[in-house]
Design a protein around this motif. Sequence first.
Motif, PDB file in Angstrom:
ATOM      1  N   TRP A 275      54.804  17.966  80.700  1.00  0.00           N
ATOM      2  CA  TRP A 275      56.052  17.661  79.994  1.00  0.00           C
ATOM      3  C   TRP A 275      55.949  17.563  78.473  1.00  0.00           C
ATOM      4  O   TRP A 275      56.963  17.619  77.788  1.00  0.00           O
ATOM      5  CB  TRP A 275      56.656  16.351  80.533  1.00  0.00           C
ATOM      6  CG  TRP A 275      57.496  16.576  81.748  1.00  0.00           C
ATOM      7  CD1 TRP A 275      57.200  16.231  83.026  1.00  0.00           C
ATOM      8  CD2 TRP A 275      58.766  17.226  81.806  1.00  0.00           C
ATOM      9  NE1 TRP A 275      58.192  16.621  83.890  1.00  0.00           N
ATOM     10  CE2 TRP A 275      59.184  17.226  83.161  1.00  0.00           C
ATOM     11  CE3 TRP A 275      59.606  17.803  80.848  1.00  0.00           C
ATOM     12  CZ2 TRP A 275      60.390  17.793  83.575  1.00  0.00           C
ATOM     13  CZ3 TRP A 275      60.808  18.371  81.270  1.00  0.00           C
ATOM     14  CH2 TRP A 275      61.192  18.358  82.618  1.00  0.00           C
TER      15      TRP A 275
ATOM     16  N   LYS B 178      51.719  13.976  85.433  1.00  0.00           N
ATOM     17  CA  LYS B 178      53.105  14.301  85.086  1.00  0.00           C
ATOM     18  C   LYS B 178      53.236  14.530  83.587  1.00  0.00           C
ATOM     19  O   LYS B 178      53.943  15.451  83.141  1.00  0.00           O
ATOM     20  CB  LYS B 178      54.035  13.170  85.539  1.00  0.00           C
ATOM     21  CG  LYS B 178      55.509  13.466  85.304  1.00  0.00           C
ATOM     22  CD  LYS B 178      56.387  12.332  85.825  1.00  0.00           C
ATOM     23  CE  LYS B 178      57.856  12.607  85.560  1.00  0.00           C
ATOM     24  NZ  LYS B 178      58.714  11.494  86.044  1.00  0.00           N
TER      25      LYS B 178
ATOM     26  N   VAL C 134      65.030  19.230  86.509  1.00  0.00           N
ATOM     27  CA  VAL C 134      64.835  20.215  85.450  1.00  0.00           C
ATOM     28  C   VAL C 134      66.079  21.078  85.315  1.00  0.00           C
ATOM     29  O   VAL C 134      66.676  21.490  86.317  1.00  0.00           O
ATOM     30  CB  VAL C 134      63.611  21.101  85.760  1.00  0.00           C
ATOM     31  CG1 VAL C 134      63.425  22.164  84.683  1.00  0.00           C
ATOM     32  CG2 VAL C 134      62.362  20.251  85.872  1.00  0.00           C
TER      33      VAL C 134
ATOM     34  N   ASN D  92      56.627  22.321  84.665  1.00  0.00           N
ATOM     35  CA  ASN D  92      57.726  21.381  84.901  1.00  0.00           C
ATOM     36  C   ASN D  92      58.813  21.990  85.782  1.00  0.00           C
ATOM     37  O   ASN D  92      59.509  21.280  86.521  1.00  0.00           O
ATOM     38  CB  ASN D  92      58.325  20.884  83.578  1.00  0.00           C
ATOM     39  CG  ASN D  92      58.915  21.991  82.739  1.00  0.00           C
ATOM     40  OD1 ASN D  92      58.238  22.974  82.433  1.00  0.00           O
ATOM     41  ND2 ASN D  92      60.174  21.849  82.346  1.00  0.00           N
TER      42      ASN D  92
ATOM     43  N   HIS E 243      54.925  26.254  78.079  1.00  0.00           N
ATOM     44  CA  HIS E 243      56.002  25.268  78.051  1.00  0.00           C
ATOM     45  C   HIS E 243      57.027  25.460  76.936  1.00  0.00           C
ATOM     46  O   HIS E 243      58.167  25.037  77.079  1.00  0.00           O
ATOM     47  CB  HIS E 243      55.391  23.861  77.973  1.00  0.00           C
ATOM     48  CG  HIS E 243      56.356  22.742  78.249  1.00  0.00           C
ATOM     49  ND1 HIS E 243      57.156  22.702  79.359  1.00  0.00           N
ATOM     50  CD2 HIS E 243      56.640  21.607  77.549  1.00  0.00           C
ATOM     51  CE1 HIS E 243      57.879  21.589  79.350  1.00  0.00           C
ATOM     52  NE2 HIS E 243      57.588  20.921  78.264  1.00  0.00           N
TER      53      HIS E 243
ATOM     54  N   ARG F 225      60.369  13.912  78.143  1.00  0.00           N
ATOM     55  CA  ARG F 225      59.627  14.890  77.338  1.00  0.00           C
ATOM     56  C   ARG F 225      59.217  14.242  76.030  1.00  0.00           C
ATOM     57  O   ARG F 225      60.029  13.616  75.355  1.00  0.00           O
ATOM     58  CB  ARG F 225      60.499  16.120  77.077  1.00  0.00           C
ATOM     59  CG  ARG F 225      59.736  17.287  76.465  1.00  0.00           C
ATOM     60  CD  ARG F 225      60.512  18.578  76.590  1.00  0.00           C
ATOM     61  NE  ARG F 225      59.781  19.711  76.032  1.00  0.00           N
ATOM     62  CZ  ARG F 225      60.097  20.990  76.220  1.00  0.00           C
ATOM     63  NH1 ARG F 225      61.130  21.292  76.978  1.00  0.00           N
ATOM     64  NH2 ARG F 225      59.383  21.960  75.677  1.00  0.00           N
TER      65      ARG F 225
ATOM     66  N   SER G 138      58.706  21.201  89.503  1.00  0.00           N
ATOM     67  CA  SER G 138      58.950  19.812  89.922  1.00  0.00           C
ATOM     68  C   SER G 138      60.154  19.796  90.867  1.00  0.00           C
ATOM     69  O   SER G 138      61.284  19.480  90.487  1.00  0.00           O
ATOM     70  CB  SER G 138      59.220  18.926  88.695  1.00  0.00           C
ATOM     71  OG  SER G 138      58.118  18.945  87.832  1.00  0.00           O
TER      72      SER G 138
END
Length: 472
Positions: free
Chosen positions: A323, A319, A231, A214, A362, A338, A217
């Motif tokens: 997330w 995507k 982000v 992420n 993540h 999210r 991005s």
Amino acid sequence: MIKLLGLYIAFISILIIVVVQLIMTFRIWAKLKQLNAKFDSLNQETPETEKVEDKPNVTVAQTPKKETEKEATPVAPIPKKTIKERVIEAILSIKEAEAEDLPSIMKELKSYFSDYKNEDYTKDLSSKAYFRFIDLRNTPENRVVVIGDIHSDYNSLAATLLKLSASDYNYFEKAVFVFLGDYLDRGSVLFEPLLLLKRLKEILGDRLILLKGNHESVNYDKDKQQITTKVTPNQSCVCLNEYCVKDQEFLRLFASFYSTLPIYVYLKAMEKNVLLTHAAIPRDKFLTSFHFDDTNGCIIFESDVPTTERLKMRNTILKDMIWGDPSEYDEKIQAEGRFEFGSKQFERFAKSNHISLLFRSHEEAIKGYKTFYENRLYTIFSTGNHENSQTGYPSVEPAFAVIQGNQVFIENSYVYKIIKEGTSNVVNLFNKQKYSDKQHENLRLNDEFMCNEEKGKQIREAFKEVQTAFTS
């Protein structure tokens, strides 16, 4: 009262995390300010280049050898370096960037970004550049190394690679390396992790795969002449926008490189299908609309999905995969942004797509890893260590994973078993600190990475060299 106390503790924890991230942001910003000032002063002090007269090309005739002249003794060829030696050389070749280093670093990274050949799959439904497929069924001895979030932490990246060099299994000659994304932000260094990854890619070629997280991005805004992202925190964008204000080509290439990184790896290993991605499975609402092709890992849409909607749906699915987060619940309501998924949601996805294991990053994992759903989902986190000034996660013991055939093992990046006179001591790479049995019982230490005293000394000296290169 207990509930209020819990809320208070949660609030204090969040506040501490925010403060740490602000400190990291300020440190990078201050460092770049310092580098900019030095760089400007260097430019002002550079004397004008002296004019040099062009010299004609001259071919020098070879003097014939006299009959009595002896032939020169042939020079022995220099032994070719092994891939492991080249990797360690690359680790040790990078130091903390100073003002005089920045032009060459920017040039090297810009060349890498411009040569990166992956397609912009977000605009082409026929493109297969959004994933990588690995088939190890016929070579079960081969391995896949899984490295989680790095987050601007050169120390932990170097420590992980040095740990792999300790094994008698030649990882750098044989293994595939999969990085799960989030290469920058939150830590205290900026260019150096990307520079090492670039040099590793040149050495390992297709056996090194960089996935998109992420924090990758990022978009280039031509009108604002800067890179943008939703982000937070996003120290890399803030710092690069300030430093590269006169180099829009670098910003454009940086964003383009990020945008074309693949989202997942579909791995076939023995009897298992393994999915590796930055964060998550797609949301429930897409479950009946697509499946992963079991023969090559690409996304296949069901016949009832209109062709005109498939590209947009595929981009949304991709995507989602950078997330989401697993939860301990059976089911989770999935909001926008999210989101979370539960054990039953994971089970439905795994069953419909014949997925045996999922690896993701993540989220911070205190031991460097965390498992869910009867060890079918692994979170791997590869930045941390309380003595590491570069990390934004000092409470984490960073780790990496290795997949071989149907087996998975996790390994701590910084802690070693050192064998001496038939006994083993467990030591920290930072300070040789010895751990008691109770202290290291939760650390994942496999005998494969056990070192004799001499090898342990070599690795500690290499890491000390890394430390010295980043001491300003």
